[in-house]
Design an enzyme around this catalytic site. Sequence first.
Site, PDB file in Angstrom:
ATOM      1  N   GLY A  10      16.009   1.319   7.760  1.00 39.45           N
ATOM      2  CA  GLY A  10      15.795   2.632   8.377  1.00 39.45           C
ATOM      3  C   GLY A  10      15.370   2.489   9.827  1.00 39.45           C
ATOM      4  O   GLY A  10      15.409   1.388  10.402  1.00 39.45           O
ATOM      5  N   LEU A  35      19.915   1.966   1.192  1.00 36.68           N
ATOM      6  CA  LEU A  35      20.931   2.495   2.112  1.00 36.68           C
ATOM      7  C   LEU A  35      21.276   3.939   1.750  1.00 36.68           C
ATOM      8  O   LEU A  35      22.418   4.262   1.409  1.00 36.68           O
ATOM      9  CB  LEU A  35      22.185   1.601   2.154  1.00 36.68           C
ATOM     10  N   THR A  97      10.871   8.680  -4.857  1.00 33.33           N
ATOM     11  CA  THR A  97      10.805   7.470  -4.014  1.00 33.33           C
ATOM     12  C   THR A  97       9.402   7.253  -3.454  1.00 33.33           C
ATOM     13  O   THR A  97       8.852   6.157  -3.548  1.00 33.33           O
ATOM     14  CB  THR A  97      11.832   7.550  -2.863  1.00 33.33           C
ATOM     15  N   GLU A 123       0.641  12.977   8.607  1.00 32.57           N
ATOM     16  CA  GLU A 123       0.894  14.285   7.981  1.00 32.57           C
ATOM     17  C   GLU A 123       0.111  14.454   6.676  1.00 32.57           C
ATOM     18  O   GLU A 123      -0.073  15.575   6.206  1.00 32.57           O
ATOM     19  CB  GLU A 123       2.394  14.494   7.777  1.00 32.57           C
ATOM     20  N   LYS A 149       3.835  11.502   0.275  1.00 33.94           N
ATOM     21  CA  LYS A 149       3.260  10.336   0.959  1.00 33.94           C
ATOM     22  C   LYS A 149       1.784  10.184   0.577  1.00 33.94           C
ATOM     23  O   LYS A 149       1.301   9.068   0.382  1.00 33.94           O
ATOM     24  CB  LYS A 149       3.403  10.477   2.482  1.00 33.94           C
ATOM     25  N   HIS A 271       5.012  25.342   8.454  1.00 29.68           N
ATOM     26  CA  HIS A 271       5.039  24.432   9.610  1.00 29.68           C
ATOM     27  C   HIS A 271       3.643  24.049  10.105  1.00 29.68           C
ATOM     28  O   HIS A 271       2.869  24.919  10.501  1.00 29.68           O
ATOM     29  CB  HIS A 271       5.806  25.154  10.730  1.00 29.68           C
TER      30      HIS A 271
HETATM   31  P1  NAD Z   1      13.955   6.501   7.631  1.00 33.36           P
HETATM   32  O1  NAD Z   1      14.303   7.697   6.826  1.00 33.36           O
HETATM   33  O2  NAD Z   1      14.678   6.228   8.912  1.00 33.36           O
HETATM   34  O3  NAD Z   1      14.114   5.191   6.740  1.00 33.36           O
HETATM   35  C1  NAD Z   1      13.772   5.139   5.372  1.00 33.36           C
HETATM   36  C2  NAD Z   1      14.476   3.925   4.778  1.00 33.36           C
HETATM   37  O4  NAD Z   1      14.112   3.847   3.384  1.00 33.36           O
HETATM   38  C3  NAD Z   1      16.009   4.028   4.822  1.00 33.36           C
HETATM   39  O5  NAD Z   1      16.555   2.801   5.249  1.00 33.36           O
HETATM   40  C4  NAD Z   1      16.391   4.329   3.378  1.00 33.36           C
HETATM   41  O6  NAD Z   1      17.680   3.826   3.029  1.00 33.36           O
HETATM   42  C5  NAD Z   1      15.278   3.618   2.617  1.00 33.36           C
HETATM   43  N1  NAD Z   1      15.053   4.167   1.276  1.00 33.36           N
HETATM   44  C6  NAD Z   1      14.894   5.488   0.932  1.00 33.36           C
HETATM   45  N2  NAD Z   1      14.722   5.605  -0.391  1.00 33.36           N
HETATM   46  C7  NAD Z   1      14.753   4.343  -0.895  1.00 33.36           C
HETATM   47  C8  NAD Z   1      14.617   3.813  -2.200  1.00 33.36           C
HETATM   48  N3  NAD Z   1      14.414   4.602  -3.275  1.00 33.36           N
HETATM   49  N4  NAD Z   1      14.706   2.477  -2.368  1.00 33.36           N
HETATM   50  C9  NAD Z   1      14.929   1.662  -1.288  1.00 33.36           C
HETATM   51  N5  NAD Z   1      15.068   2.107  -0.047  1.00 33.36           N
HETATM   52  C10 NAD Z   1      14.981   3.448   0.157  1.00 33.36           C
HETATM   53  O7  NAD Z   1      12.392   6.624   7.886  1.00 33.36           O
HETATM   54  P2  NAD Z   1      11.500   6.106   9.093  1.00 33.36           P
HETATM   55  O8  NAD Z   1      11.369   7.191  10.083  1.00 33.36           O
HETATM   56  O9  NAD Z   1      11.953   4.762   9.525  1.00 33.36           O
HETATM   57  O10 NAD Z   1      10.094   5.991   8.357  1.00 33.36           O
HETATM   58  C11 NAD Z   1       9.732   4.774   7.706  1.00 33.36           C
HETATM   59  C12 NAD Z   1       8.374   4.958   7.046  1.00 33.36           C
HETATM   60  O11 NAD Z   1       7.406   5.329   8.027  1.00 33.36           O
HETATM   61  C13 NAD Z   1       8.355   6.067   5.989  1.00 33.36           C
HETATM   62  O12 NAD Z   1       7.558   5.633   4.915  1.00 33.36           O
HETATM   63  C14 NAD Z   1       7.700   7.245   6.698  1.00 33.36           C
HETATM   64  O13 NAD Z   1       7.008   8.060   5.789  1.00 33.36           O
HETATM   65  C15 NAD Z   1       6.746   6.516   7.635  1.00 33.36           C
HETATM   66  N6  NAD Z   1       6.430   7.246   8.869  1.00 33.36           N
HETATM   67  C16 NAD Z   1       7.427   7.725   9.673  1.00 33.36           C
HETATM   68  C17 NAD Z   1       7.103   8.385  10.854  1.00 33.36           C
HETATM   69  C18 NAD Z   1       8.176   8.928  11.778  1.00 33.36           C
HETATM   70  O14 NAD Z   1       7.835   9.635  12.742  1.00 33.36           O
HETATM   71  N7  NAD Z   1       9.447   8.624  11.581  1.00 33.36           N
HETATM   72  C19 NAD Z   1       5.750   8.547  11.220  1.00 33.36           C
HETATM   73  C20 NAD Z   1       4.758   8.040  10.376  1.00 33.36           C
HETATM   74  C21 NAD Z   1       5.107   7.373   9.212  1.00 33.36           C
HETATM   75  P1  TYD Z   2      10.499  16.316  13.142  1.00 31.84           P
HETATM   76  O1  TYD Z   2      11.177  15.420  14.120  1.00 31.84           O
HETATM   77  O2  TYD Z   2      11.254  16.801  11.965  1.00 31.84           O
HETATM   78  O3  TYD Z   2       9.160  15.557  12.696  1.00 31.84           O
HETATM   79  P2  TYD Z   2       7.873  16.115  11.845  1.00 31.84           P
HETATM   80  O4  TYD Z   2       8.284  17.317  11.106  1.00 31.84           O
HETATM   81  O5  TYD Z   2       7.605  14.960  10.942  1.00 31.84           O
HETATM   82  O6  TYD Z   2       6.800  16.349  12.854  1.00 31.84           O
HETATM   83  O7  TYD Z   2       9.953  17.585  13.926  1.00 31.84           O
HETATM   84  C1  TYD Z   2       9.096  17.442  15.044  1.00 31.84           C
HETATM   85  C2  TYD Z   2       8.712  18.824  15.499  1.00 31.84           C
HETATM   86  O8  TYD Z   2       9.885  19.470  16.021  1.00 31.84           O
HETATM   87  C3  TYD Z   2       8.214  19.718  14.394  1.00 31.84           C
HETATM   88  O9  TYD Z   2       7.197  20.576  14.898  1.00 31.84           O
HETATM   89  C4  TYD Z   2       9.425  20.550  14.006  1.00 31.84           C
HETATM   90  C5  TYD Z   2      10.167  20.687  15.325  1.00 31.84           C
HETATM   91  N1  TYD Z   2      11.650  20.811  15.234  1.00 31.84           N
HETATM   92  C6  TYD Z   2      12.297  21.816  15.935  1.00 31.84           C
HETATM   93  O10 TYD Z   2      11.668  22.654  16.637  1.00 31.84           O
HETATM   94  N2  TYD Z   2      13.665  21.905  15.834  1.00 31.84           N
HETATM   95  C7  TYD Z   2      14.386  21.038  15.073  1.00 31.84           C
HETATM   96  O11 TYD Z   2      15.638  21.192  14.996  1.00 31.84           O
HETATM   97  C8  TYD Z   2      13.708  19.989  14.376  1.00 31.84           C
HETATM   98  C9  TYD Z   2      14.458  19.009  13.525  1.00 31.84           C
HETATM   99  C10 TYD Z   2      12.321  19.918  14.496  1.00 31.84           C
END
Ligand code: NAD
Ligand code: TYD
Length: 333
Positions: A10, A35, A97, A123, A149, A271
């Site tokens: 991911g 994937l 998951t 969050e 989470k 939200h």
């Molecule tokens: P992402 O959605 O890009 O990646 C998630 C990955 O997990 C993908 O490669 C997917 O194929 C894999 N996956 C999903 N379900 C699965 C399963 N059942 N078995 C095996 N693999 C599985 O997410 P990300 O943005 O890279 O986030 C990664 C982690 O970080 C997550 O746990 C998310 O909660 C946490 N996180 C993300 C953010 C953010 O802003 N993106 C912030 C804080 C924490």
């Molecule tokens: P997002 O990237 O989905 O992350 P999170 O919900 O985990 O914070 O959204 C970031 C902020 O942007 C959130 O306040 C929702 C807002 N948002 C929009 O205003 N328009 C959009 O199309 C999306 C996807 C998010």
Amino acid sequence: MKLLVAGGAGFIGSTFVRTFLEVNPDARVTVLDKLTYAGRRENLEGADEARLEFVEGDIRDVEVVAGAIEGCDATVNFAAESHVDRSIDSPGEFIETDVFGTYVLLEAARDAGIRHLQVSTDEVYGSIEEGSFTETSPLDPSSPYSASKAGGDLLVSAFRHTYGMDSLIVRASNNYGPRQHPEKLIPLTILNALHGDPIPVYGDGMQVRNWLFAEDFCSAIRVVLAEGEAGEVYNVGGPDELPNIDVVKAILRLAGGSEDTIEYVEDRLGHDRRYSLSSSKTEGLGWRAEVPFEEGIARTVEWYRDNPGWWEPIRSGEYREYYLAKYGRAIAD
Ligand code: NAD
Ligand code: TYD
């Protein structure tokens, strides 16, 4: 050192795998990833393949996990359903998951007697009007995503408490950077701006997020994995807080788009208004965020501009239907 990295294909997981192998020349990594729509094998391009094993499989599958964990010294769990909007439409997969999958990984790590580092999110604390959350703030998740989470996090703490397992948690604020799926605000805005598509802003656009460049989060994970204490939580917040509308305007300036393309759309259900995270405990381990938003967003826009080969398959695939169903209009070809 050999790590099992679940969800390593991911956005953040692949950034972690690449940088972990770079800074640890003797380390090896096994990636276990299902994937899903969000995970791609090509996200790991550029990582040292000689020290990387890839297992396509589900973290809920006990046998697959038992095979993948063999010979590993620690697990880092990124695997999750990660998008709040999708969790509002379809919470079941998130519970399966993010809660049950975490449980399967935890049991395997406990039985193997190795460390389990759970990657989680700010969050789980809910929304905060003023000040910043710390590690002792109560959990008060608002969405099916954040509740799932939080469920995973509580299991990690319970496994420490009950079995004395070497488990711990990192909780990050909103990440951004290369290879993030365009369902999320920043890459969605960049790609729409590059194509001249309208930019959908939820509600009044004044929701605040605490932006963290993914490479900075990955350096924090390396520090916590090496130095963090079992049973503890470590928060990792970004250096800058911005209302969504300012993020969108900054991207439009960098991508050469017009503010006339901003379109205020219906708000997200439930939200969260503002996220803000104190990183002082993690900073106590010697970590610092190095990339301010101004620099990180410029690097991110440039990466998407230079890498159409990465996003074209997404924009021409399932994402088209997702976007049409969610936003009621098609994206440009
Ligand atoms: P992402 O959605 O890009 O990646 C998630 C990955 O997990 C993908 O490669 C997917 O194929 C894999 N996956 C999903 N379900 C699965 C399963 N059942 N078995 C095996 N693999 C599985 O997410 P990300 O943005 O890279 O986030 C990664 C982690 O970080 C997550 O746990 C998310 O909660 C946490 N996180 C993300 C953010 C953010 O802003 N993106 C912030 C804080 C924490
Ligand atoms: P997002 O990237 O989905 O992350 P999170 O919900 O985990 O914070 O959204 C970031 C902020 O942007 C959130 O306040 C929702 C807002 N948002 C929009 O205003 N328009 C959009 O199309 C999306 C996807 C998010």
